[in-house]
Design a protein around this motif. Structure first.
Motif, PDB file in Angstrom:
ATOM      1  N   LEU A  82      46.835  34.499  50.798  1.00  0.00           N
ATOM      2  CA  LEU A  82      46.405  33.307  50.054  1.00  0.00           C
ATOM      3  C   LEU A  82      44.954  32.979  50.357  1.00  0.00           C
ATOM      4  CD1 LEU A  82      47.153  30.806  48.330  1.00  0.00           C
ATOM      5  CD2 LEU A  82      47.944  29.728  50.444  1.00  0.00           C
ATOM      6  N   LEU A  83      44.607  33.085  51.645  1.00  0.00           N
ATOM      7  CA  LEU A  83      43.247  32.675  52.060  1.00  0.00           C
ATOM      8  C   LEU A  83      42.183  33.671  51.633  1.00  0.00           C
ATOM      9  CD1 LEU A  83      44.190  31.294  55.596  1.00  0.00           C
ATOM     10  CD2 LEU A  83      43.652  30.000  53.511  1.00  0.00           C
ATOM     11  N   GLN A  84      42.642  34.844  51.144  1.00  0.00           N
ATOM     12  CA  GLN A  84      41.666  35.845  50.670  1.00  0.00           C
ATOM     13  C   GLN A  84      41.524  35.782  49.153  1.00  0.00           C
ATOM     14  OE1 GLN A  84      43.887  39.116  52.376  1.00  0.00           O
ATOM     15  NE2 GLN A  84      42.300  39.479  53.937  1.00  0.00           N
ATOM     16  N   GLY A  85      42.359  34.933  48.512  1.00  0.00           N
ATOM     17  CA  GLY A  85      42.268  34.884  47.047  1.00  0.00           C
ATOM     18  C   GLY A  85      43.609  35.254  46.442  1.00  0.00           C
ATOM     19  N   THR A  86      43.981  34.589  45.360  1.00  0.00           N
ATOM     20  CA  THR A  86      45.351  34.765  44.848  1.00  0.00           C
ATOM     21  C   THR A  86      45.454  35.859  43.783  1.00  0.00           C
ATOM     22  OG1 THR A  86      44.841  33.047  43.266  1.00  0.00           O
ATOM     23  CG2 THR A  86      46.003  32.358  45.267  1.00  0.00           C
ATOM     24  N   SER A  87      44.399  36.151  43.052  1.00  0.00           N
ATOM     25  CA  SER A  87      44.524  37.218  42.049  1.00  0.00           C
ATOM     26  C   SER A  87      43.140  37.643  41.575  1.00  0.00           C
ATOM     27  CB  SER A  87      45.336  36.738  40.843  1.00  0.00           C
ATOM     28  OG  SER A  87      45.540  37.812  39.954  1.00  0.00           O
ATOM     29  N   PHE A  88      42.983  38.959  41.403  1.00  0.00           N
ATOM     30  CA  PHE A  88      41.674  39.483  41.024  1.00  0.00           C
ATOM     31  C   PHE A  88      41.718  40.293  39.725  1.00  0.00           C
ATOM     32  CE2 PHE A  88      40.726  37.992  45.091  1.00  0.00           C
ATOM     33  CZ  PHE A  88      41.616  38.526  46.015  1.00  0.00           C
ATOM     34  N   GLY A  89      42.908  40.744  39.328  1.00  0.00           N
ATOM     35  CA  GLY A  89      42.962  41.602  38.132  1.00  0.00           C
ATOM     36  C   GLY A  89      42.260  42.915  38.391  1.00  0.00           C
ATOM     37  N   ALA A  90      42.233  43.284  39.657  1.00  0.00           N
ATOM     38  CA  ALA A  90      41.625  44.556  40.058  1.00  0.00           C
ATOM     39  C   ALA A  90      42.527  45.147  41.136  1.00  0.00           C
ATOM     40  CB  ALA A  90      40.228  44.313  40.628  1.00  0.00           C
ATOM     41  N   PRO A  91      42.457  46.484  41.349  1.00  0.00           N
ATOM     42  CA  PRO A  91      43.376  47.081  42.329  1.00  0.00           C
ATOM     43  C   PRO A  91      43.167  46.511  43.713  1.00  0.00           C
ATOM     44  CG  PRO A  91      42.230  48.774  41.047  1.00  0.00           C
ATOM     45  CD  PRO A  91      41.589  47.480  40.717  1.00  0.00           C
ATOM     46  N   THR A  92      44.232  46.361  44.472  1.00  0.00           N
ATOM     47  CA  THR A  92      44.155  45.894  45.867  1.00  0.00           C
ATOM     48  C   THR A  92      45.014  46.807  46.731  1.00  0.00           C
ATOM     49  OG1 THR A  92      46.057  44.479  45.519  1.00  0.00           O
ATOM     50  CG2 THR A  92      43.885  43.483  45.158  1.00  0.00           C
ATOM     51  N   TRP A  93      44.738  46.800  48.053  1.00  0.00           N
ATOM     52  CA  TRP A  93      45.439  47.745  48.944  1.00  0.00           C
ATOM     53  C   TRP A  93      46.925  47.394  49.058  1.00  0.00           C
ATOM     54  CZ3 TRP A  93      47.918  46.052  53.364  1.00  0.00           C
ATOM     55  CH2 TRP A  93      47.583  44.747  53.815  1.00  0.00           C
ATOM     56  N   ARG A  94      47.294  46.119  48.910  1.00  0.00           N
ATOM     57  CA  ARG A  94      48.710  45.750  49.075  1.00  0.00           C
ATOM     58  C   ARG A  94      49.583  46.396  47.998  1.00  0.00           C
ATOM     59  NH1 ARG A  94      46.283  40.881  50.575  1.00  0.00           N
ATOM     60  NH2 ARG A  94      46.665  40.251  52.745  1.00  0.00           N
ATOM     61  N   GLU A  95      49.012  46.598  46.775  1.00  0.00           N
ATOM     62  CA  GLU A  95      49.810  47.240  45.712  1.00  0.00           C
ATOM     63  C   GLU A  95      50.174  48.664  46.134  1.00  0.00           C
ATOM     64  OE1 GLU A  95      46.430  45.545  43.064  1.00  0.00           O
ATOM     65  OE2 GLU A  95      47.817  46.570  41.731  1.00  0.00           O
ATOM     66  N   VAL A  96      49.190  49.335  46.764  1.00  0.00           N
ATOM     67  CA  VAL A  96      49.434  50.713  47.203  1.00  0.00           C
ATOM     68  C   VAL A  96      50.467  50.713  48.330  1.00  0.00           C
ATOM     69  CG1 VAL A  96      48.369  52.834  48.049  1.00  0.00           C
ATOM     70  CG2 VAL A  96      47.057  51.251  46.606  1.00  0.00           C
ATOM     71  N   GLU A  97      50.321  49.754  49.227  1.00  0.00           N
ATOM     72  CA  GLU A  97      51.231  49.624  50.381  1.00  0.00           C
ATOM     73  C   GLU A  97      52.673  49.409  49.899  1.00  0.00           C
ATOM     74  OE1 GLU A  97      49.944  49.605  53.445  1.00  0.00           O
ATOM     75  OE2 GLU A  97      51.548  48.869  54.741  1.00  0.00           O
ATOM     76  N   LEU A  98      52.839  48.494  48.919  1.00  0.00           N
ATOM     77  CA  LEU A  98      54.202  48.208  48.432  1.00  0.00           C
ATOM     78  C   LEU A  98      54.737  49.413  47.649  1.00  0.00           C
ATOM     79  CD1 LEU A  98      56.617  46.350  48.138  1.00  0.00           C
ATOM     80  CD2 LEU A  98      55.472  45.232  46.200  1.00  0.00           C
ATOM     81  N   ALA A  99      53.886  50.004  46.818  1.00  0.00           N
ATOM     82  CA  ALA A  99      54.322  51.173  46.040  1.00  0.00           C
ATOM     83  C   ALA A  99      54.757  52.292  46.980  1.00  0.00           C
ATOM     84  CB  ALA A  99      53.189  51.654  45.140  1.00  0.00           C
ATOM     85  N   LYS A 100      53.984  52.497  48.043  1.00  0.00           N
ATOM     86  CA  LYS A 100      54.311  53.561  49.002  1.00  0.00           C
ATOM     87  C   LYS A 100      55.667  53.294  49.666  1.00  0.00           C
ATOM     88  CE  LYS A 100      52.245  56.040  52.895  1.00  0.00           C
ATOM     89  NZ  LYS A 100      53.628  56.144  53.412  1.00  0.00           N
ATOM     90  N   LYS A 101      55.903  52.032  50.019  1.00  0.00           N
ATOM     91  CA  LYS A 101      57.190  51.673  50.650  1.00  0.00           C
ATOM     92  C   LYS A 101      58.342  51.949  49.696  1.00  0.00           C
ATOM     93  CE  LYS A 101      56.619  48.433  54.374  1.00  0.00           C
ATOM     94  NZ  LYS A 101      56.972  49.523  55.286  1.00  0.00           N
TER      95      LYS A 101
END
Ligand code: KE4
Length: 432
Positions: A82-101
């Motif tokens: 939350l403190l880093q920003g709620t949405s960017f409409g650009a790729p973020t590392w967490r999407e890769v992390e969740l996809a990998k899991k």
């Protein structure tokens, strides 16, 4: 006896601005004969309503809250994001992390696309199946619910069954004509339909363990039969694991039953309580999705930093050893206790469960094997049981055609409290 003064006030106001006063029909509690209670907060396995009443929660937000409410690991992960920003409409590392899991944990998934809900997941999966196979028809099963996209509102379960909504108002018959719905657990019906229509069917979509007509278990060998006959007819098999995914085992129903679907739809738990869904499967099929292929699907908030943070944190806890034994142990104790009490007070009902999800079908004395069976349930009796349990501080699904879930936060005192409440509710039913 609980009072619901503030809830009643909020509901009256809600009805002025929101259809039926709710943002999802099943929450309106219409089928269980009472007005909805407004929740203020959740903590571990408890909910607290606007009037300060507390409840042991077995709805778990219809599945997502498998860790219970405000799990510290999830809260800190989402707070950090939350403190880093709620949405960017650009790729973020967490999407890769969740996809990998998801790829690591769900056996048949080689590639996955994140979306914002279970409906988006299933809607996209059937579009992909139609694009990949160049076929038009979809086959589903009576009483299964795959979200509210047009193609699925044919003999659907969950809120559609709960409210007894006939057919699919607002959905053009051309759409309905491309959806075939047949009884679950009926190999002959499936064989006959595929003999007749097989070459026009893009996909069979199913809840491997239906939970939207109440929990109905697949007959022995049935899932293997579905997998075999779809493979033989070049029909894609889509497992809608929005409920069963990460619920009945870490790898979902496909791991539990050792069946490999072509595509899998996920939701609920992978959002960790925030809006999240996903669909995935064989890389060869998933590559057909834009921008790598021509089948279009998109979403402003897909892979959102907060939802992916909550999802990753939730899966990290679920990966810990002993998780599913813990979930199942409490569910079994609860189910066995309910069955014993129902027998003692001669209340006709059947409890059906798998792992940490269950349904007690009221007015039933035989196993419920399909939608036709489920619809014979005594929904009035369920409503009485529901209201009595709510009054005693136990939060059940406000519909006979849904599942009850245990969470990791459920403690033994809360389970015993639940069984004491059930004893009183059953005795009231016996004497009513
Ligand atoms: P959502 O769009 O509600 O996130 O997911 C749709 C969906 C898809 N597939 C299955 C097997 C589902 O169970 C669902 C949604 N489940 C219902 C209750 N069982 C959600 C509760 C509601 O509609 O309010």
């Amino acid at each position: 006896m609980h009072h619901h003064i503030l809830s009643n006030r909020f509901f009256k106001e809600a009805e002025e601005y929101i259809p039926g006063g709710v943002n999802s029909p099943v929450r309106a509690c219409k089928s269980v004969g009472c007005d909805p209670v407004f929740i203020e907060k959740g903590e571990e396995c408890y909910l607290y309503d606007a009037d300060g009443n507390s409840y042991v929660d077995y709805v778990c937000s219809w599945g997502p809250m498998i860790l219970g409410h405000c799990h510290p690991h999830v809260v800190s992960a989402v707070s950090e994001a939350l403190l880093q920003g709620t949405s960017f409409g650009a790729p973020t590392w967490r999407e890769v992390e969740l996809a990998k899991k998801i790829v690591d944990l769900v056996p048949s998934i080689e590639k996955v696309r994140l979306v914002n809900s279970g409906t988006e997941a299933t809607m996209s999966a059937i579009r992909l199946a139609r694009g990949f196979t160049k076929r038009k028809k979809i086959l589903k099963f009576d009483g299964c619910y795959h979200g509210h996209a047009d193609s699925f509102l044919v003999k659907a379960g969950s809120g559609v069954a709960t409210l007894g909504i006939p057919g699919s108002p607002g959905v053009p018959e051309e759409i309905v004509a491309n959806t075939i719905s047949i009884p679950f657990n009926d190999p002959e019906a499936l064989q006959g339909t595929i003999e007749k229509e097989g070459e026009n069917i893009a996909a069979v979509i199913m809840e491997p363990v239906p939970a939207n007509m109440g929990v109905v278990l697949p007959r022995k060998g049935y899932l293997e039969f579905v997998r075999d006959i779809t493979s033989k007819n070049d029909i894609l098999l889509i497992f809608d694991e929005v409920i069963t995914g990460f619920r009945i085992s870490l790898g979902g129903a496909q791991e539990y039953f050792d069946i490999s679907p072509d595509l899998t739809c996920l939701g609920k738990i992978i959002g960790g309580g925030l809006p999240g869904g996903a669909y995935g499967g064989k890389a060869q099929i998933m590559e057909e999705i834009a921008p790598s292929g021509p089948v279009y699907q998109a979403g402003t908030l897909s892979g959102n930093p907060l939802a992916t943070a909550a999802g990753i944190a939730t899966l990290e806890i679920l990966e810990r050893p002993g998780t599913y034994d813990n979930l199942r142990e409490k569910a079994d104790y609860l189910a066995q206790g309910l069955t014993k009490l129902a027998d003692r007070y001669e209340v006709p009902c059947v409890n059906q469960r798998i792992a940490s999800m269950m349904t007690t079908f009221f007015g039933q004395t035989e196993p419920v094997m399909n939608f036709q069976d489920a619809m014979k349930s005594d929904t009035k009796m369920y409503g009485k049981f529901y209201r009595n349990m709510l009054d005693q501080g136990v939060w059940l699904a406000p519909s006979q055609f849904e599942a009850a879930f245990t969470s990791l936060a459920l403690n033994w005192d809360a389970v015993d409290f639940t069984l004491e409440a059930a004893e009183s509710a059953f005795s009231r039913l016996k004497n009513s």
